[in-house]
Design a protein around this motif. Structure first.
Motif, PDB file in Angstrom:
ATOM      1  N   CYS A 145       0.825  -1.211   0.000  1.00  0.00           N
ATOM      2  CA  CYS A 145       0.000   0.000   0.000  1.00  0.00           C
ATOM      3  C   CYS A 145       0.859   1.261   0.000  1.00  0.00           C
ATOM      4  O   CYS A 145       0.503   2.267  -0.614  1.00  0.00           O
ATOM      5  CB  CYS A 145      -0.942  -0.001   1.206  1.00  0.00           C
ATOM      6  SG  CYS A 145      -2.184  -1.322   1.155  1.00  0.00           S
ATOM      7  N   GLU A 149       0.802   4.450  -2.649  1.00  0.00           N
ATOM      8  CA  GLU A 149       0.672   5.858  -2.250  1.00  0.00           C
ATOM      9  C   GLU A 149       1.786   6.707  -2.855  1.00  0.00           C
ATOM     10  O   GLU A 149       1.574   7.870  -3.220  1.00  0.00           O
ATOM     11  CB  GLU A 149       0.713   5.944  -0.716  1.00  0.00           C
ATOM     12  CG  GLU A 149       0.685   7.351  -0.157  1.00  0.00           C
ATOM     13  CD  GLU A 149      -0.636   8.063  -0.388  1.00  0.00           C
ATOM     14  OE1 GLU A 149      -0.628   9.300  -0.360  1.00  0.00           O
ATOM     15  OE2 GLU A 149      -1.667   7.385  -0.599  1.00  0.00           O
ATOM     16  N   GLN A 167      -3.808  -4.750  -3.768  1.00  0.00           N
ATOM     17  CA  GLN A 167      -3.952  -3.298  -3.816  1.00  0.00           C
ATOM     18  C   GLN A 167      -5.419  -2.896  -3.852  1.00  0.00           C
ATOM     19  O   GLN A 167      -5.841  -1.968  -3.153  1.00  0.00           O
ATOM     20  CB  GLN A 167      -3.224  -2.746  -5.043  1.00  0.00           C
ATOM     21  CG  GLN A 167      -1.712  -2.827  -4.959  1.00  0.00           C
ATOM     22  CD  GLN A 167      -1.044  -2.434  -6.259  1.00  0.00           C
ATOM     23  OE1 GLN A 167      -1.608  -2.592  -7.349  1.00  0.00           O
ATOM     24  NE2 GLN A 167       0.174  -1.921  -6.166  1.00  0.00           N
ATOM     25  N   CYS A 170      -7.100  -4.308  -0.258  1.00  0.00           N
ATOM     26  CA  CYS A 170      -6.558  -3.935   1.054  1.00  0.00           C
ATOM     27  C   CYS A 170      -6.184  -2.460   1.200  1.00  0.00           C
ATOM     28  O   CYS A 170      -6.127  -1.948   2.321  1.00  0.00           O
ATOM     29  CB  CYS A 170      -5.323  -4.774   1.370  1.00  0.00           C
ATOM     30  SG  CYS A 170      -5.570  -6.557   1.239  1.00  0.00           S
ATOM     31  N   CYS A 171      -5.901  -1.795   0.089  1.00  0.00           N
ATOM     32  CA  CYS A 171      -5.341  -0.438   0.174  1.00  0.00           C
ATOM     33  C   CYS A 171      -6.350   0.672  -0.082  1.00  0.00           C
ATOM     34  O   CYS A 171      -6.057   1.847   0.160  1.00  0.00           O
ATOM     35  CB  CYS A 171      -4.190  -0.289  -0.818  1.00  0.00           C
ATOM     36  SG  CYS A 171      -2.894  -1.536  -0.625  1.00  0.00           S
ATOM     37  N   LYS A 172      -7.517   0.338  -0.572  1.00  0.00           N
ATOM     38  CA  LYS A 172      -8.539   1.335  -0.860  1.00  0.00           C
ATOM     39  C   LYS A 172      -9.904   0.811  -0.414  1.00  0.00           C
ATOM     40  O   LYS A 172     -10.086  -0.402  -0.255  1.00  0.00           O
ATOM     41  CB  LYS A 172      -8.573   1.646  -2.356  1.00  0.00           C
ATOM     42  CG  LYS A 172      -9.078   0.456  -3.184  1.00  0.00           C
ATOM     43  CD  LYS A 172      -9.412   0.859  -4.585  1.00  0.00           C
ATOM     44  CE  LYS A 172     -10.146  -0.260  -5.322  1.00  0.00           C
ATOM     45  NZ  LYS A 172     -11.442  -0.635  -4.718  1.00  0.00           N
ATOM     46  N   THR A 185      -4.363   5.947  -1.038  1.00  0.00           N
ATOM     47  CA  THR A 185      -4.694   5.299   0.236  1.00  0.00           C
ATOM     48  C   THR A 185      -5.339   6.265   1.241  1.00  0.00           C
ATOM     49  O   THR A 185      -5.442   5.931   2.420  1.00  0.00           O
ATOM     50  CB  THR A 185      -3.430   4.673   0.869  1.00  0.00           C
ATOM     51  OG1 THR A 185      -2.469   5.703   1.124  1.00  0.00           O
ATOM     52  CG2 THR A 185      -2.819   3.626  -0.047  1.00  0.00           C
ATOM     53  N   LEU A 210      -6.138   1.120   7.134  1.00  0.00           N
ATOM     54  CA  LEU A 210      -6.660   1.057   5.763  1.00  0.00           C
ATOM     55  C   LEU A 210      -7.831   0.075   5.686  1.00  0.00           C
ATOM     56  O   LEU A 210      -8.780   0.183   6.456  1.00  0.00           O
ATOM     57  CB  LEU A 210      -5.530   0.698   4.798  1.00  0.00           C
ATOM     58  CG  LEU A 210      -4.373   1.714   4.727  1.00  0.00           C
ATOM     59  CD1 LEU A 210      -3.309   1.226   3.738  1.00  0.00           C
ATOM     60  CD2 LEU A 210      -4.851   3.096   4.354  1.00  0.00           C
ATOM     61  N   TYR A 212      -7.223  -3.350   5.848  1.00  0.00           N
ATOM     62  CA  TYR A 212      -6.567  -4.629   6.148  1.00  0.00           C
ATOM     63  C   TYR A 212      -7.502  -5.641   6.810  1.00  0.00           C
ATOM     64  O   TYR A 212      -7.248  -6.841   6.744  1.00  0.00           O
ATOM     65  CB  TYR A 212      -5.351  -4.401   7.048  1.00  0.00           C
ATOM     66  CG  TYR A 212      -4.206  -3.702   6.349  1.00  0.00           C
ATOM     67  CD1 TYR A 212      -3.744  -4.137   5.113  1.00  0.00           C
ATOM     68  CD2 TYR A 212      -3.579  -2.604   6.931  1.00  0.00           C
ATOM     69  CE1 TYR A 212      -2.690  -3.496   4.468  1.00  0.00           C
ATOM     70  CE2 TYR A 212      -2.519  -1.956   6.302  1.00  0.00           C
ATOM     71  CZ  TYR A 212      -2.090  -2.406   5.069  1.00  0.00           C
ATOM     72  OH  TYR A 212      -1.049  -1.766   4.432  1.00  0.00           O
ATOM     73  N   CYS A 217     -10.187  -7.352   1.410  1.00  0.00           N
ATOM     74  CA  CYS A 217      -8.757  -7.636   1.539  1.00  0.00           C
ATOM     75  C   CYS A 217      -8.530  -9.144   1.602  1.00  0.00           C
ATOM     76  O   CYS A 217      -7.616  -9.679   0.955  1.00  0.00           O
ATOM     77  CB  CYS A 217      -8.207  -6.954   2.791  1.00  0.00           C
ATOM     78  SG  CYS A 217      -6.401  -7.042   2.949  1.00  0.00           S
TER      79      CYS A 217
END
Length: 270
Positions: A145, A149, A167, A170-172, A185, A210, A212, A217
């Motif tokens: 992540c 960013e 990505q 888990c990151c957005k 992020t 985030l 997670y 995720c």
């Protein structure tokens, strides 16, 4: 004269014996430097694999070149069990990875993933708290992540990006949350936001949180596992063919040993 089959088995096991040494050394090295859950998770399987190859290769090597039937017999038993295990695992891998795929999102270059689309067996394993804590730790340590960013993308660039399952999941936040984009992020929740989508409520722009703990995720992890296991299953088919070929040659070497032990050369012919 040493039989060809004995030479072939001996040479093959000499190669695997030499390969096992760096594998064991790598496992010991991981043990000495492991400081994270992700590294600790890898060290024991690596050492086990290395020691297993070392012992089996040594038995095959000595049994073939020194023509010790007992060692060669033990080698063949282990090889047979390995063939059965690899065959069963290959079938299992194809069965449990048969379900699940990313969903195309309108106007997006990336796909999104839902946990419920994957096999129940995989869902239970990844959803178990003990397992997920380790997996979550590995994802954070990979900095997947953070690298996302660091791209400093505009919204249009981000929407056109082909994100990986991790990505995307888990990151957005999920697209359905309709959060306000600040960066890859960092997404703002509207004032007084409430939703019946659990992932929208779980999302935080805090880099340590985030998404997670989102279902998306976990689904992204399963999308990776599905891809990797399908690749492994194909490789296993090739490996299985090689194992069967080596096992067949080993059987010939074992038969040669028994014949030579039953009729020692010094007896000569009548």
């Amino acid at each position: 004269m040493v039989r060809v089959s004995n030479n072939v088995v001996g040479c093959l096991n000499l190669i695997t014996l030499l390969l096992s040494i760096p594998i064991v050394a790598g496992g010991i090295w991981l043990t000495s430097r492991a400081s994270t859950d992700c590294e600790k998770f890898l060290e024991k399987p690596v050492i086990f694999l290395g020691v297993f190859l070392l012992v089996v290769s040594l038995a095959g090597l000595v049994g073939a070149w020194c023509r010790i039937s007992l060692l060669l017999w033990l080698y063949l038993v282990v090889m047979f069990l390995l063939i059965v295990v690899v065959f069963c695992f290959t079938i299992f891998a194809f069965v449990i990875t048969n379900k699940g795929a990313g969903e195309v999102v309108s106007g997006r270059g990336y796909k999104e993933y839902r946990l419920g689309d994957y096999s129940n067996w995989l869902q239970k394993r990844v959803d178990a708290e003990k397992n997920w804590l380790k997996i979550r730790s590995c994802i954070q340590e990979s900095k997947v992540c953070r690298r996302m960013e660091e791209r400093n993308q505009t919204l249009n660039e981000f929407l056109r990006d082909d994100l990986s399952p991790l990505q995307s999941g888990c990151c957005k936040p999920p697209t359905a949350c309709n959060f306000i984009y600040r960066s890859a992020t960092v997404w703002d929740k509207p004032s007084g936001f409430e939703s019946n989508i659990s992932d929208c409520n779980s999302w935080q722009s805090d880099p340590a949180i985030l998404c997670y703990d989102c279902q998306s995720c976990k689904a992204g992890v399963l999308a990776n596992i599905k891809h990797d296991w399908k690749t492994i299953a194909v490789v296993n088919i090739i490996f299985l063919i090689i194992l069967i070929a080596v096992y067949s040659v080993g059987c010939c070497a074992f038969r040669n040993n028994r014949e030579e032990n039953a009729y020692p050369r010094w007896k000569g012919h009548p």
